[in-house]
Write a protein that holds these residues in place. Sequence first.
Motif, PDB file in Angstrom:
ATOM      1  N   THR A 206       0.853  -1.185   0.000  1.00  0.00           N
ATOM      2  CA  THR A 206       0.000   0.000   0.000  1.00  0.00           C
ATOM      3  C   THR A 206       0.892   1.238   0.000  1.00  0.00           C
ATOM      4  OG1 THR A 206      -1.762  -1.123   1.215  1.00  0.00           O
ATOM      5  CG2 THR A 206      -1.738   1.273   1.302  1.00  0.00           C
ATOM      6  N   GLY A 229      -4.539   1.456  -3.289  1.00  0.00           N
ATOM      7  CA  GLY A 229      -5.500   1.475  -2.192  1.00  0.00           C
ATOM      8  C   GLY A 229      -5.020   2.245  -0.983  1.00  0.00           C
ATOM      9  N   LYS A 259      -7.443  -5.998   1.075  1.00  0.00           N
ATOM     10  CA  LYS A 259      -7.998  -6.506  -0.192  1.00  0.00           C
ATOM     11  C   LYS A 259      -9.507  -6.740  -0.074  1.00  0.00           C
ATOM     12  CE  LYS A 259      -4.791  -9.768  -0.478  1.00  0.00           C
ATOM     13  NZ  LYS A 259      -3.946 -10.873  -0.993  1.00  0.00           N
ATOM     14  N   SER A 290     -13.804  -2.433  -5.190  1.00  0.00           N
ATOM     15  CA  SER A 290     -12.829  -2.713  -4.148  1.00  0.00           C
ATOM     16  C   SER A 290     -12.793  -1.579  -3.138  1.00  0.00           C
ATOM     17  CB  SER A 290     -11.433  -2.903  -4.746  1.00  0.00           C
ATOM     18  OG  SER A 290     -11.383  -4.062  -5.551  1.00  0.00           O
ATOM     19  N   ASP A 292     -10.367  -2.024  -0.614  1.00  0.00           N
ATOM     20  CA  ASP A 292      -8.953  -2.168  -0.282  1.00  0.00           C
ATOM     21  C   ASP A 292      -8.757  -2.370   1.218  1.00  0.00           C
ATOM     22  OD1 ASP A 292      -7.846  -1.979  -2.975  1.00  0.00           O
ATOM     23  OD2 ASP A 292      -8.507   0.094  -2.917  1.00  0.00           O
TER      24      ASP A 292
END
Length: 466
Positions: A206, A229, A259, A290, A292
Amino acid sequence: MLRKRSMMVFGAAALVLGCGGAVDRAVAEEKAPVVFEVRADTPVVESRGGQRVIVRALVRPDGRRVFSRAPLAVAIVLDKSGSMDADAKMENAKLGALEALNFLDPRDIVTVVAYDDLVTVLTAPRKVGDGADDPSLARAIRRLRPGGSTALYDGVATGAAQLRAFVEQGYIPRIVLLSDGIANVGPSSTEALATLGRKLARQEMTITTIGLGLDYNEDLMTAVAASSGGNAYFARHSEMLPEIFARDMKDAVEVTARKVRITLRCPEGVRPVRVVGRPGTLRGNTLETSIDNLYGTGEKYALFEVELNGRDAGTSFEAAELELEYTDAATGAVRREQSNVRVSFSKDVADVDRNRDRDVAAQTELARNAEIREEAIRLVDEGRAKDATKLLEKRKSDLRSIAPSVGQAAPMIEAEAGVFDKLAQSIAATGGMSSGERKQTMNDAYMQKNQQAPLTISDDVSGDQQ
């Protein structure tokens, strides 16, 4: 430690979890770390066809579970180009890096990387130990001196290379990137850096980006954060850096799920339309997006817009099935949950209004505000300042009409209307956006989409030179 400042959260309530001591792993694995809640903004809809419904899929940490986390591997990547010599930027960057260390514990790994024309690994990856009080770590950071150009791409790539070996050992990798200028050594396009971010995301890294001052490339820095993310921050003044570094490390040590992905599937008679305020993928009768990372400080959600065929009044049915998939940050286990959303049909418009979910309605408007901000930037960039002004003025009026119907969120909606009003007036007067206005508008949009709490409400968008 830093003094507390007032904060305003874009549409998400805060939920703080403690980071206590040793935890029985059996207890940690027994309970899922995430609560999954699904609601519709209009659980009762008119029986005539063509009704649009927003389905909110919300995830939040389960406060009943004893909090534990995997160790972190953090790369602090600092710009030390010549421009960092002005306005105490370098000194505040050092303070920020030292503040970040205060949130890590002895089992975490940290590396400090600095870049100008070249990249220097100030401290190779090592256990945090005493953090900011560790003589070798503190000495390496305090010795930084600015000078040279900006090899931003190589700085990120080097930081990632320092962390790569720790991913397979169960560490959660995080890069914190600071820049105050334009990348001008090595690959420098937004797409090149976004591609690097996506590559690193596939390696579970990340990237948080911190853009400092009025001369950095906000498109590039936002794209890097979005591709992995991560969080993105705009530090208008260098005095903000210690608090920003602290905020991001607080998120890092409280990561609950990684995730995070949500999929909505529609039955016959329901048409998926789009994901509101987030990138989404539409395939047949499904929508996917998503989220994240989910942190222990609050909730995040995805908003799905669907269209319903008409049905007889008094009937109800399951309008969508939703699936949540995520990685438990403490154990590394992949978890899945499912939930459904049910709607009822009525001929009574008053019944529809009575059952409207004010929280979901307010969060939907905030997500739409992110889209309006991005559209206003696009219009100004295309030389269509008048169109941008009209868009913002209309949104201001719409928000002030909406505010009375969203309950406790009304002050937040009113504040947003004020931001749009002020920005519209500035664009009308100058024919464009100043550097500060553009950066603030883009950062506010990203924060709203990412449901990332800003340090303060971003309503000061005037006063910068073009």
